[in-house]
Design a protein around this motif. Sequence first.
Motif, PDB file in Angstrom:
ATOM      1  N   GLN A 125      39.020  37.391  55.493  1.00 17.00           N
ATOM      2  CA  GLN A 125      38.102  37.753  56.554  1.00 17.00           C
ATOM      3  C   GLN A 125      36.764  37.099  56.232  1.00 17.00           C
ATOM      4  N   THR A 126      35.794  37.221  57.130  1.00 18.28           N
ATOM      5  CA  THR A 126      34.473  36.662  56.876  1.00 18.28           C
ATOM      6  C   THR A 126      33.859  37.329  55.647  1.00 18.28           C
ATOM      7  N   ASP A 127      33.534  36.539  54.637  1.00 15.57           N
ATOM      8  CA  ASP A 127      32.905  37.025  53.412  1.00 15.57           C
ATOM      9  C   ASP A 127      33.757  38.055  52.674  1.00 15.57           C
ATOM     10  N   LYS A 128      35.092  37.959  52.820  1.00 12.44           N
ATOM     11  CA  LYS A 128      35.942  38.962  52.173  1.00 12.44           C
ATOM     12  C   LYS A 128      37.348  38.397  51.939  1.00 12.44           C
ATOM     13  N   ILE A 129      37.932  38.726  50.778  1.00 12.12           N
ATOM     14  CA  ILE A 129      39.337  38.454  50.497  1.00 12.12           C
ATOM     15  C   ILE A 129      39.975  39.774  50.085  1.00 12.12           C
ATOM     16  N   VAL A 130      41.132  40.083  50.647  1.00 13.33           N
ATOM     17  CA  VAL A 130      41.852  41.308  50.307  1.00 13.33           C
ATOM     18  C   VAL A 130      43.193  40.920  49.695  1.00 13.33           C
ATOM     19  N   VAL A 131      43.489  41.471  48.526  1.00 13.88           N
ATOM     20  CA  VAL A 131      44.736  41.182  47.811  1.00 13.88           C
ATOM     21  C   VAL A 131      45.532  42.472  47.678  1.00 13.88           C
ATOM     22  N   TYR A 132      46.776  42.428  48.122  1.00 17.78           N
ATOM     23  CA  TYR A 132      47.679  43.574  47.972  1.00 17.78           C
ATOM     24  C   TYR A 132      48.798  43.187  47.016  1.00 17.78           C
ATOM     25  N   GLU A 133      49.006  44.018  45.997  1.00 20.62           N
ATOM     26  CA  GLU A 133      50.062  43.762  45.012  1.00 20.62           C
ATOM     27  C   GLU A 133      50.951  44.994  44.881  1.00 20.62           C
ATOM     28  N   LYS A 134      52.243  44.765  44.838  1.00 20.24           N
ATOM     29  CA  LYS A 134      53.201  45.837  44.594  1.00 20.24           C
ATOM     30  C   LYS A 134      54.063  45.458  43.393  1.00 20.24           C
ATOM     31  N   GLN A 135      54.120  46.354  42.421  1.00 20.22           N
ATOM     32  CA  GLN A 135      54.922  46.140  41.224  1.00 20.22           C
ATOM     33  C   GLN A 135      55.626  47.448  40.877  1.00 20.22           C
ATOM     34  N   TYR A 136      56.941  47.469  41.125  1.00 17.86           N
ATOM     35  CA  TYR A 136      57.723  48.688  40.944  1.00 17.86           C
ATOM     36  C   TYR A 136      57.125  49.806  41.815  1.00 17.86           C
ATOM     37  N   THR A 137      56.728  50.948  41.228  1.00 20.28           N
ATOM     38  CA  THR A 137      56.152  52.039  42.019  1.00 20.28           C
ATOM     39  C   THR A 137      54.628  51.969  42.087  1.00 20.28           C
ATOM     40  N   TRP A 138      54.043  50.915  41.497  1.00 20.95           N
ATOM     41  CA  TRP A 138      52.590  50.773  41.492  1.00 20.95           C
ATOM     42  C   TRP A 138      52.149  49.852  42.619  1.00 20.95           C
ATOM     43  N   GLU A 139      50.999  50.198  43.227  1.00 23.86           N
ATOM     44  CA  GLU A 139      50.390  49.360  44.244  1.00 23.86           C
ATOM     45  C   GLU A 139      48.921  49.145  43.873  1.00 23.86           C
ATOM     46  N   TYR A 140      48.433  47.935  44.178  1.00 29.72           N
ATOM     47  CA  TYR A 140      47.051  47.590  43.866  1.00 29.72           C
ATOM     48  C   TYR A 140      46.414  46.958  45.107  1.00 29.72           C
ATOM     49  N   PHE A 141      45.266  47.483  45.504  1.00 30.59           N
ATOM     50  CA  PHE A 141      44.520  46.963  46.648  1.00 30.59           C
ATOM     51  C   PHE A 141      43.165  46.474  46.125  1.00 30.59           C
ATOM     52  N   THR A 142      42.955  45.163  46.145  1.00 30.52           N
ATOM     53  CA  THR A 142      41.703  44.599  45.630  1.00 30.52           C
ATOM     54  C   THR A 142      40.964  43.892  46.750  1.00 30.52           C
ATOM     55  N   THR A 143      39.687  44.223  46.883  1.00 32.38           N
ATOM     56  CA  THR A 143      38.835  43.589  47.881  1.00 32.38           C
ATOM     57  C   THR A 143      37.711  42.846  47.182  1.00 32.38           C
ATOM     58  N   TYR A 144      37.561  41.552  47.497  1.00 27.17           N
ATOM     59  CA  TYR A 144      36.494  40.721  46.940  1.00 27.17           C
ATOM     60  C   TYR A 144      35.470  40.460  48.041  1.00 27.17           C
ATOM     61  N   LEU A 145      34.196  40.670  47.736  1.00 28.61           N
ATOM     62  CA  LEU A 145      33.116  40.500  48.703  1.00 28.61           C
ATOM     63  C   LEU A 145      32.171  39.385  48.248  1.00 28.61           C
ATOM     64  N   PHE A 146      31.662  38.603  49.219  1.00 30.30           N
ATOM     65  CA  PHE A 146      30.856  37.427  48.925  1.00 30.30           C
ATOM     66  C   PHE A 146      29.502  37.498  49.610  1.00 30.30           C
ATOM     67  N   ASP A 147      28.511  36.811  49.022  1.00 27.32           N
ATOM     68  CA  ASP A 147      27.192  36.750  49.652  1.00 27.32           C
ATOM     69  C   ASP A 147      27.090  35.503  50.532  1.00 27.32           C
ATOM     70  N   SER A 148      25.926  35.263  51.064  1.00 27.30           N
ATOM     71  CA  SER A 148      25.735  34.141  51.983  1.00 27.30           C
ATOM     72  C   SER A 148      25.805  32.789  51.277  1.00 27.30           C
ATOM     73  N   ASN A 149      25.738  32.779  49.951  1.00 30.27           N
ATOM     74  CA  ASN A 149      25.850  31.542  49.172  1.00 30.27           C
ATOM     75  C   ASN A 149      27.281  31.269  48.721  1.00 30.27           C
ATOM     76  N   GLN A 150      28.227  32.039  49.236  1.00 35.57           N
ATOM     77  CA  GLN A 150      29.643  31.899  48.909  1.00 35.57           C
ATOM     78  C   GLN A 150      29.937  32.279  47.454  1.00 35.57           C
ATOM     79  N   ASN A 151      29.131  33.157  46.907  1.00 37.83           N
ATOM     80  CA  ASN A 151      29.370  33.639  45.552  1.00 37.83           C
ATOM     81  C   ASN A 151      29.926  35.063  45.571  1.00 37.83           C
ATOM     82  N   LEU A 152      30.860  35.321  44.693  1.00 38.04           N
ATOM     83  CA  LEU A 152      31.471  36.642  44.567  1.00 38.04           C
ATOM     84  C   LEU A 152      30.444  37.623  44.008  1.00 38.04           C
TER      85      LEU A 152
END
Length: 258
Positions: free
Chosen positions: A141-168
């Motif tokens: 998405q704009t200024d955002k990356i969302v990563v969904y991971e599933k491993q066995y019964t575990w789930e991980y939802f990671t959201t990365y947010l960026f500034d106007s300089n394209q830095n995390l």
Amino acid sequence: MKKFFYILCIAGIFSSCDNDESTAIVDQELQPEKISAFIASFPKSYSSIDPRLTYKFSYENGLLKKASGKIMSPTPGITTFMTDPYCLFSYNNDKVSIQHSEVEANGAVKEVCTMENGKLKSRYLYNGIDVLFSEKNYSYQTDKIVVYEKQYTWEYFTTYLFDSNQNLIKSEKLEKSGGIDSKLTTTFYSNFDTAKNPFKKLYLCNDNFYEKSLSKNNYRTVDYTVQDLQNPQFPPGSGHSDWTYFYDSDGQVILTWQ
């Protein structure tokens, strides 16, 4: 096998795609042949790490073909850097296959990644008997990356947010076990330099390189908190790390020591 041992009282190493760059632009990024393990993975508080220990990389037609070097933590408090383990990258249209010479920390021996418009879309991890055990999916998405991971019964939802300089600048990682919220890790990235990011082409190597690759420039400070969502009465854990980089006359990060 050549191995280097370091015993460290270390809680963990920040683990281990480009948020808006096309393949053509990525091909113009830096292609480092060596990066010190100290620069790549350890903050300055661990200055006892031998800076001569390095990851090594080779490329073909602008694409990463081989990466050597691996950090392992076989037991709590013990970290080893091994120079011999390597991974090989092969490319077929929108797929990238990664074959590891040894089992990775995430349990993978083989990984298959799919790309779309120069961006990572999915990552499938296979064990030593070629059984799929973990899958990651990436959305943008704009200024955002969302990563969904599933491993066995575990789930991980990671959201990365960026500034106007394209830095995390921030990430939030929610862990679920059996569908129940378990842990939330919030991380802030700051103190950016103005140098080019040498990890741009190395994002498939490991989780640490992936996070480092996301920014246009290089963050030098990380602060994080960890909340136990099943025991909210406990105070959050926290941590702080700083990296010290040295720069050449062109203002770019010096990646190895002689």
